[in-house]
Scaffold this active site. Sequence first.
Site, PDB file in Angstrom:
ATOM      1  N   GLU A 103       1.346  -0.898   0.032  1.00 37.31           N
ATOM      2  CA  GLU A 103      -0.222   0.167  -0.185  1.00 37.31           C
ATOM      3  C   GLU A 103       0.889   1.297   0.059  1.00 37.31           C
ATOM      4  O   GLU A 103       0.796   1.641  -0.973  1.00 37.31           O
ATOM      5  CB  GLU A 103      -0.702   0.189   0.744  1.00 37.31           C
ATOM      6  N   ILE A 127       2.497  -9.422   2.136  1.00 34.25           N
ATOM      7  CA  ILE A 127       2.142 -11.009   2.700  1.00 34.25           C
ATOM      8  C   ILE A 127       0.875 -11.751   3.402  1.00 34.25           C
ATOM      9  O   ILE A 127       0.519 -12.853   3.042  1.00 34.25           O
ATOM     10  CB  ILE A 127       3.230 -11.388   3.637  1.00 34.25           C
ATOM     11  N   ASP A 128      -0.006 -10.195   4.034  1.00 32.26           N
ATOM     12  CA  ASP A 128      -1.235 -10.695   4.408  1.00 32.26           C
ATOM     13  C   ASP A 128      -2.372 -10.808   3.424  1.00 32.26           C
ATOM     14  O   ASP A 128      -3.216 -11.149   3.675  1.00 32.26           O
ATOM     15  CB  ASP A 128      -1.172  -9.143   5.656  1.00 32.26           C
ATOM     16  N   ARG A 163      -3.159 -30.629  26.383  1.00 32.67           N
ATOM     17  CA  ARG A 163      -3.082 -29.299  26.610  1.00 32.67           C
ATOM     18  C   ARG A 163      -3.612 -27.932  25.624  1.00 32.67           C
ATOM     19  O   ARG A 163      -3.079 -28.828  24.302  1.00 32.67           O
ATOM     20  CB  ARG A 163      -1.317 -28.270  27.469  1.00 32.67           C
ATOM     21  N   GLY A 171      -0.776 -11.083  10.405  1.00 35.78           N
ATOM     22  CA  GLY A 171      -2.537 -10.380  10.180  1.00 35.78           C
ATOM     23  C   GLY A 171      -2.677  -9.320  11.154  1.00 35.78           C
ATOM     24  O   GLY A 171      -3.205 -10.092  12.143  1.00 35.78           O
ATOM     25  N   GLU A 222      -2.188 -11.611  14.800  1.00 29.27           N
ATOM     26  CA  GLU A 222      -1.701 -10.938  15.545  1.00 29.27           C
ATOM     27  C   GLU A 222      -2.471  -9.469  15.878  1.00 29.27           C
ATOM     28  O   GLU A 222      -2.861  -8.565  16.916  1.00 29.27           O
ATOM     29  CB  GLU A 222      -0.339 -10.394  15.105  1.00 29.27           C
ATOM     30  N   VAL A 273       9.794 -15.980  10.693  1.00 27.48           N
ATOM     31  CA  VAL A 273       9.438 -18.070  10.177  1.00 27.48           C
ATOM     32  C   VAL A 273       8.721 -17.287   9.281  1.00 27.48           C
ATOM     33  O   VAL A 273       9.066 -18.458   8.054  1.00 27.48           O
ATOM     34  CB  VAL A 273       9.982 -18.450  11.184  1.00 27.48           C
ATOM     35  N   GLN A 274       7.672 -16.595   9.374  1.00 28.78           N
ATOM     36  CA  GLN A 274       7.314 -16.527   8.045  1.00 28.78           C
ATOM     37  C   GLN A 274       6.880 -16.188   6.798  1.00 28.78           C
ATOM     38  O   GLN A 274       6.749 -16.634   5.917  1.00 28.78           O
ATOM     39  CB  GLN A 274       5.011 -16.109   9.166  1.00 28.78           C
ATOM     40  N   ARG A 275       8.091 -14.943   7.039  1.00 28.58           N
ATOM     41  CA  ARG A 275       8.556 -14.251   5.653  1.00 28.58           C
ATOM     42  C   ARG A 275       9.397 -14.384   4.998  1.00 28.58           C
ATOM     43  O   ARG A 275      10.115 -14.045   4.433  1.00 28.58           O
ATOM     44  CB  ARG A 275       7.872 -12.210   6.014  1.00 28.58           C
TER      45      ARG A 275
END
Lengths: 342, 342, 342, 342
Positions: A103, A127-128, A163, A171, A222, A273-275
């Site tokens: 953007e 990435i989102d 658990r 995000g 997030e 790690v995600q990107r």
Amino acid sequence: MRVAVLTGGGDCPGLNAVIRAAVRKGVQEYGYDFTGFRDGWRGPLEGVTVPLDIPAVRGILPRGGTILGSSRTNPFSAENGVRRIRENLDKYEVDALIAIGGEDTLGVAARLGDEYGIRCVGVPKTIDNDLSATDYTFGFDTAVNIATEAIDRLHTTAESHMRVLVVEVMGRHAGWIALHAGLAGGANAILIPEQRFDIDQICGWVESRFKIRYAPIVVVAEGAMPKDGDAVLKDSSLDSFGHVRLSGVGEWLAKEIERRTGKEARTTVLGHVQRGGTPSAFDRWLATRFGLHAIDAVRDGDFGTMVALRGTQVVRVPLAAATAKLKTVDPGLYAEAGVFFG
Amino acid sequence: MRVAVLTGGGDCPGLNAVIRAAVRKGVQEYGYDFTGFRDGWRGPLEGVTVPLDIPAVRGILPRGGTILGSSRTNPFSAENGVRRIRENLDKYEVDALIAIGGEDTLGVAARLGDEYGIRCVGVPKTIDNDLSATDYTFGFDTAVNIATEAIDRLHTTAESHMRVLVVEVMGRHAGWIALHAGLAGGANAILIPEQRFDIDQICGWVESRFKIRYAPIVVVAEGAMPKDGDAVLKDSSLDSFGHVRLSGVGEWLAKEIERRTGKEARTTVLGHVQRGGTPSAFDRWLATRFGLHAIDAVRDGDFGTMVALRGTQVVRVPLAAATAKLKTVDPGLYAEAGVFFG
Amino acid sequence: MRVAVLTGGGDCPGLNAVIRAAVRKGVQEYGYDFTGFRDGWRGPLEGVTVPLDIPAVRGILPRGGTILGSSRTNPFSAENGVRRIRENLDKYEVDALIAIGGEDTLGVAARLGDEYGIRCVGVPKTIDNDLSATDYTFGFDTAVNIATEAIDRLHTTAESHMRVLVVEVMGRHAGWIALHAGLAGGANAILIPEQRFDIDQICGWVESRFKIRYAPIVVVAEGAMPKDGDAVLKDSSLDSFGHVRLSGVGEWLAKEIERRTGKEARTTVLGHVQRGGTPSAFDRWLATRFGLHAIDAVRDGDFGTMVALRGTQVVRVPLAAATAKLKTVDPGLYAEAGVFFG
Amino acid sequence: MRVAVLTGGGDCPGLNAVIRAAVRKGVQEYGYDFTGFRDGWRGPLEGVTVPLDIPAVRGILPRGGTILGSSRTNPFSAENGVRRIRENLDKYEVDALIAIGGEDTLGVAARLGDEYGIRCVGVPKTIDNDLSATDYTFGFDTAVNIATEAIDRLHTTAESHMRVLVVEVMGRHAGWIALHAGLAGGANAILIPEQRFDIDQICGWVESRFKIRYAPIVVVAEGAMPKDGDAVLKDSSLDSFGHVRLSGVGEWLAKEIERRTGKEARTTVLGHVQRGGTPSAFDRWLATRFGLHAIDAVRDGDFGTMVALRGTQVVRVPLAAATAKLKTVDPGLYAEAGVFFG
């Protein structure tokens, strides 16, 4: 014809694939020269370049990140920003500029084109996956695959210890990664920024899951927030790319679930790690096609446009479309996922 | 309401995700019962069933293959096939049938609906992605990722020994896997069934690649053929799913390249590894959405239809569309990839 | 002969492979019966069992976690703990017990054998690889692979933004995961619990790395501490398995580095992802061999022993060896890695 | 002090990690200069070098293959081979040479040292893990992981269609990859070169597997042979690295099983995918340690030695040990795996 390329904003797997494709086609088919501007708009602003030719793009297709570097520099906030950009474009004899970014980066490109006649073509990157002008952006599929693999891994450890495991994914404003990875990973709850969550309902899901001797996985974007106030985030700082830092909503959720249900709960924050790392096949394919079509737009003189994916076709849309509207998760789509909760 | 589900044809990663999603939504939201028919159309033909309920679909989302088994049985080739199917649908009190499969499986479903009034909803499945009614089918993305990862691995060994590596991937009539994996893997040549290849041109690419001290990777769909005759395939047997067996075009190509250029060449035939194992995140998401929308079609009484992906939307199309036209690689799209050859 | 099996302590990829191998060989070669005790020592203490036979262990080899569940129950802390265990072993006609676990679980087994004559064979399990009696424990290789893959991914994003990335990995008392993953991932600093770190030295490495236009990756074990006091950990709670929770040393480090060098720094806490999911090939092989050798020890009546890896051989050592001494990183080995720092 | 490095024989994941570690430590700690010889012994024979310094080894740790190239050139077969090597060592002022390779490459190094006083240190490399002087060689763990992942994938497709899947893996003289990957992948039969197989017994296993409604996976080393004659291999050509080409034992087995049992059988030949691409964490760690210890041997003047792994220690052994004896699979170890067959 000399074409400059820059990459701005947070990095995404696939940036290098765009650069490579544009350079390969530009040089081989159209005989263009290329200049790389370093670190997003800082490059043309401060006149920092990197050589960009066929040897420079060799072997970069499977590599994450960007060989051009990135930053969030905004030339409109810099003194004499536009004039300095103009001077540097002249100095380096740049005829057209391909701006790859989100953007903000594309917003600058749009304005430089509209108001100052600078010839820009845009390539969308987020990435989102929250740009409404394109079905998908590259990097998103890689992030979803990484998050899904992490969820796969967490299922077995959750069940061995009975658990709750909370997985916080990227995000901030849009829950696409949470929705896709949550569905793909078989999560028992998916929380997205578009819809405030009810902690009581989540605890109900958690308890019903334990009743059948399975352990729940909660995937949370997030930017997700509870129904009653935004207390969760009050201690969270934002990093320079606007992402919530650790000890955000995931950690809060685990503590609340533990407190209310008496079940042990743990949080995993996937974070950067995600990107990072090598792009998925889909992202390499999409990024490559974006690069090829961007250089075609340059050849056609079709400036002020941005490439976009529609179905299986790459099309051109006005650059302004990049910033027009955030693409958030449709309530119907989110409701559809609800059958798997609890 | 009792809904039966069957899976026919070659297996694809994602089949279990479709089954799970349909059962979860059918049971939880609509209160349906389910029956699994074993091994495609053999199930209703011979009356072989498997229990299908919530516990049966637990944990199957990430698993490749199909818990229902598969076969290529065609009831129209069996004696009294349709009558036996009718009897078994009555016997098991089946009100509607979800058929998950490719051209053949869905063709049977379409005919059973049109000619005999049997209430079927279809879910398209083809690992080759060659159905024109849908943008993508599940399993394809997984196959492309596996092939791309293999190509990534082959680059380094090719370069260490300065030899040619030929990678034969699936795709008997359509070159989608070869095109996507070849682009994503940075192949130096991609050969598809839609366009006969010129062995001289390929040898030219091989030699130009070696000149810059890189080693070439050639990706070839199993159904690709040279310009001059189909001599290549004359010794190849076809397996029962119509796929070319080993010592097909890949092996032939390596030998020809070696003979003509004097460079060492090796073949890797990826084979069944491409269609096995856990689905990619994209395929799990697509298959899950297909399952959810298929059960909605059942609830709406919208029989004779099939779910399909258009952009980011899942829509319904007539079952006949599944078999209408093979979706082959568009010449323009293939030409676009040509910039990376050589 | 009836053999009982239990798994105690934190879960590790490979537990199921041990169980499967022991059951397969015990049933097929020695004609034994098996009983599974649920949730570690809670099972024999409270008389909670699960069926354990050939069908029960089918398909579990590649699955993380443990089909028997786990807990940290210590029968010596429970009222009449030993008597209740005895009663339940009698009730379920258990002749021998295979205990799979770490220091605590095996310590109980050793004492039950020494002091009460209960016939136990041990299988060592610690994801941290910190048992001195064995070269390696299963789960460790998987954790190192996951951490290494994460570091690989972080390199590209670090470099695109020229920021520091801190990766916090498991290892409260021993730095094996940090050392191996740090070496394998090409980290620019590796911090382990065995040696207090000097924050000034780390900042020096960070700065020298940026000077050559690369971005530093710092790998830190959760139990690492700075030279001057243990202020870092004072706000950190420990989870029930003794692992430091979020906002531990990784987060502290990123903030300190940022404050001192002025460079952006981010933290990724890998957390439970490291211990979940499918085991690596090495861990499946090691766990399988441990299971085969444990059942052989039962057959030989060699109780009070534990299996262990020495080189490529599986041997038996006294159960007491499991708890004798923590295997920490040797200073010489750590110094060896120092050539890659900075 | 100038140290030359060369890599000979088939490539292995981890070669670059050895080179990097030796150069980093040699330059940084001992102040050495380095020269890379290209393509194994061809380099010093023909005087072909590549620059080798810190920048040259940056970023190569995770990359498969070898930046130095490889070949099977044997200077003792070349005219005046030794004299030309001597001359080139003098010309490039090489004081010591690190040779990384298998039996052949290290055999040359041993002879050059023994007979001609050329100062060599060896690093063992064999993807088949068949050197008796070391517990493991790098590359092996990566190959086993790749083969195991492939077997995982094949299980689900085998079961969906109830067919036999034969997986042919590397291993001409030693069955280590087949044994480890077969055990880790849960194969129903593992065939190795060390022990001729009985096709009737295999067919028995295949049939007993189908009886419990599971589909068999047969893992076969490329060098495995049936009991009655070596008819299988008579049509197979060998590639220049001595590996059996396609249409070898795997294809033969599938046809025989199909013919004898009437069950569909398919073959997957993993081929070069096993030796390419990024090394596993274990292989990066092992290769790095080998590199560090090789340069230490140079510094100690300990020529005529080779580094080797013993347990968790890297030690030095005479170079001659590299070629002394092929490490084949021990019959006892193979028998141990037999519990999983059928």
